[in-house]
Design a protein around this motif. Structure first.
Motif, mmCIF file in Angstrom:
data_model
loop_
_atom_site.group_PDB
_atom_site.id
_atom_site.type_symbol
_atom_site.label_atom_id
_atom_site.label_comp_id
_atom_site.label_asym_id
_atom_site.label_seq_id
_atom_site.Cartn_x
_atom_site.Cartn_y
_atom_site.Cartn_z
ATOM 1 N N ILE A 283 -17.067 65.997 55.170
ATOM 2 C CA ILE A 283 -16.533 67.113 56.214
ATOM 3 C C ILE A 283 -15.841 68.450 55.678
ATOM 4 N N GLY A 284 -14.889 67.996 54.861
ATOM 5 C CA GLY A 284 -14.190 69.360 54.263
ATOM 6 C C GLY A 284 -14.840 70.537 54.208
ATOM 7 N N LYS A 285 -14.342 71.761 54.286
ATOM 8 C CA LYS A 285 -14.730 72.937 54.148
ATOM 9 C C LYS A 285 -14.192 73.396 52.631
ATOM 10 N N ASN A 286 -15.256 73.864 51.854
ATOM 11 C CA ASN A 286 -15.038 74.177 50.563
ATOM 12 C C ASN A 286 -14.151 73.356 49.852
ATOM 13 N N VAL A 287 -14.454 71.997 50.003
ATOM 14 C CA VAL A 287 -13.842 70.990 49.267
ATOM 15 C C VAL A 287 -14.630 70.492 48.103
ATOM 16 N N SER A 288 -14.119 69.895 46.977
ATOM 17 C CA SER A 288 -14.737 69.451 45.750
ATOM 18 C C SER A 288 -13.674 68.675 45.018
ATOM 19 N N ALA A 289 -14.069 68.142 44.050
ATOM 20 C CA ALA A 289 -13.577 66.988 43.037
ATOM 21 C C ALA A 289 -12.276 67.848 42.467
ATOM 22 N N SER A 290 -12.026 69.161 42.673
ATOM 23 C CA SER A 290 -10.937 69.985 42.003
ATOM 24 C C SER A 290 -9.777 70.223 43.353
ATOM 25 N N LYS A 291 -10.309 69.979 44.333
ATOM 26 C CA LYS A 291 -9.264 70.126 45.446
ATOM 27 C C LYS A 291 -8.542 68.681 45.757
ATOM 28 N N ILE A 292 -7.148 68.738 46.071
ATOM 29 C CA ILE A 292 -6.440 67.657 46.408
ATOM 30 C C ILE A 292 -6.664 67.115 47.733
ATOM 31 N N PHE A 293 -7.139 65.997 48.228
ATOM 32 C CA PHE A 293 -7.207 65.442 49.383
ATOM 33 C C PHE A 293 -5.871 64.717 49.819
ATOM 34 N N ASN A 325 -22.286 67.130 52.101
ATOM 35 C CA ASN A 325 -21.118 67.658 52.700
ATOM 36 C C ASN A 325 -21.576 68.801 53.886
ATOM 37 N N ILE A 326 -21.035 69.181 55.097
ATOM 38 C CA ILE A 326 -21.270 70.055 56.094
ATOM 39 C C ILE A 326 -20.246 70.965 56.129
ATOM 40 N N GLY A 327 -19.310 71.040 55.489
ATOM 41 C CA GLY A 327 -18.050 71.785 55.905
ATOM 42 C C GLY A 327 -18.215 73.206 55.703
ATOM 43 N N ASN A 328 -19.225 73.850 54.861
ATOM 44 C CA ASN A 328 -19.526 75.035 54.744
ATOM 45 C C ASN A 328 -20.340 75.703 56.157
#
Length: 484
Positions: A283-293, A325-328
């Motif tokens: 779901i998250g927008k512009n999230v990746s394995a480098s961004k803290i959940f 992911n559909i966040g974008n």
């Protein structure tokens, strides 16, 4: 202390004591009881074991009473309560069981059930008679096979009208029950001549109760709608079955150009954090394995241990790289909530907030920002186990302000008390209607709206035999008990 080895954000807790998982649910913890071979003569050893676990891993271990001040010969249920920190307002979730296998199955979405999730509400002004209002029916359960569905009303059990004084006995009376359906006639809910007999069966519950894509080209909207009832990654035979089902649903959302998402977590008490990571990462927008959940806070012993062995960022957990992911394509996500929306559900809401607009609609959530583990005896001396709160979570901004009895306050406070409940994704369903209003999509013209009635809730978010599903946020991993 318990030596924990982190493994892909999944903690399969095995510490010389095997740790299973930690899920959550709201309100008070249910005390699990079952036939057990232990006797009063075993209580001292069991209670000593409980104290050892809590003194090591419990988030509030410093606030426990001294072991010497406690009577170690009392029933372990009573003993455990003396260790719990501020039961009414803070730790509302730690619990003890004398049937750990049954509790583990429940955590894993496996239980012997009719397959009905419901609310109890009064059906008369005198507030004596009550009805069962089905908010969803578990896929593949005896209830679904018998033809029951969301929106159905049940008024009698084995021919007796449910009341505030007899519902506990009637709903908890046996493996088989005959339900009499009710119907709304004008402003009165009355019994019909239709009855359905159901026998409980063991069911592994698919957490995806419903999904759909609603196209509104006139308004430039393609809406993905998902009803998700618990965070369970899969089954024993296929450990990623349900997570992969989520991935397929979002692949469908992505291929159809979904640009608005409604995530219905009204009936979701939580579950495994690994599945919360999967869902949030889709779901998250512009999230990746480098961004803290999310971030974790354990007791001081474990914070020191993790940082020493894994580094300063040891308790920071990132999103996953999910191809679907559909966040974008989203500017926001709508989340439908209730008092039963808890733990891992709240983690997803809180964890997404730093990255996108999260609009909540419904009722206050349960208020569980804690995670825990179900711990059993490594020596197999008994079936006792403890669901222990190990710590709390926060989002990337360090926010974790919802861990109270008031939970998260929704952006749009709406009580879901209009019955019969309409089907999921029905444009006049109470909470979905509000989401559509915010999107700028009016109700269809010329559509005859079925009769409805606002009822006074008696009990909310119950399952089958009066079980309030536990508010769980579960970690899997390995834990070894090592002695200094």
């Amino acid at each position: 202390m318990l030596h924990l080895k982190k493994l892909n954000l999944l903690y399969v807790l095995i510490f010389g004591l095997l740790v299973a998982g930690c899920k959550d649910k709201n309100v008070e913890p249910t005390i699990e009881t079952a036939l057990d071979s232990t006797t009063a003569s075993d209580y001292k050893a069991i209670n000593s074991w409980l104290y050892e676990i809590m003194d090591d891993a419990y988030f509030w271990y410093k606030d426990m009473p001294a072991q010497a001040s406690l009577d170690a010969t009392i029933d372990p249920h009573d003993y455990f309560e003396k260790l719990v920190y501020q039961r009414e307002t803070v730790d509302r979730f730690s619990s003890v069981t004398d049937d750990i296998d049954a509790l583990q199955n429940e955590f894993d979405g496996i239980s012997k059930i009719f397959g009905i999730s419901y609310a109890l509400s009064y059906i008369d002004d005198g507030k004596s008679n009550i009805g069962i209002f089905l908010n969803y029916v578990v896929k593949g359960s005896p209830a679904e096979i018998a033809g029951l569905k969301r929106g159905d009303i049940l008024l009698k059990v084995n021919g007796t009208q449910l009341t505030a004084s007899n519902y506990t006995t009637l709903l908890g009376s046996g493996e088989t029950a005959t339900f009499t359906l009710g119907a709304l006639n004008g402003t009165t809910i009355a019994a019909t001549s239709t009855t359905i007999s159901i026998t409980k069966a063991e069911v592994s519950e698919d957490p995806v109760a419903f999904s759909s894509v609603i196209s509104k080209p006139t308004y430039g909207k393609t809406i993905g709608y998902l009803v998700y009832t618990q965070f369970v990654p899969g089954t024993t035979a296929d450990e990623a079955k349900y997570d992969n089902e989520l991935r397929q649903i979002f692949a469908d959302f992505k291929s159809k150009g979904v640009n608005e998402l409604v995530l219905d977590l009204r009936f979701n008490p939580g579950g495994y954090i690994s599945s919360a990571e999967t869902l949030a990462s889709l779901i998250g927008k512009n999230v990746s394995a480098s961004k803290i959940f999310y971030k974790e806070q354990w007791n001081d012993k474990y914070v020191a241990y993790w940082q020493k062995t894994q580094g300063a960022d040891a308790l920071n957990y990132t999103f996953l790289n999910e191809a679907n992911n559909i966040g974008n394509n989203l500017s926001r996500v709508f989340v439908l909530t209730s008092n039963g929306t808890a733990s891992a559900s709240e983690l997803v809401i809180n964890g997404l907030k730093p990255y996108m607009n999260v609009i909540t609609i419904g009722e206050h959530t349960a208020g569980k920002n804690l995670f825990g583990s179900l711990i059993n005896d490594d020596q197999n001396r008994w079936k006792w186990g403890a669901y222990v709160m190990l710590g709390q979570t926060a989002n990337a901004n360090g926010e974790s302000d919802y861990g109270t009895v008031n939970g998260m306050t929704p952006d749009y406070l709406i009580e879901d008390s209009k019955v019969p409940y309409k089907p999921f994704a029905d444009e006049n369903e109470t909470l979905f209607r509000k989401a559509l209003d915010i999107m700028g999509i009016p109700a269809p013209e010329g559509l005859r709206i079925a009769a409805s009635k606002t009822v006074d809730p008696f009990k909310k978010s119950l399952r089958d035999d009066l079980k309030v599903r536990k508010n769980l946020m579960i970690k899997k991993g390995t834990i070894q008990l090592i002695h200094p």
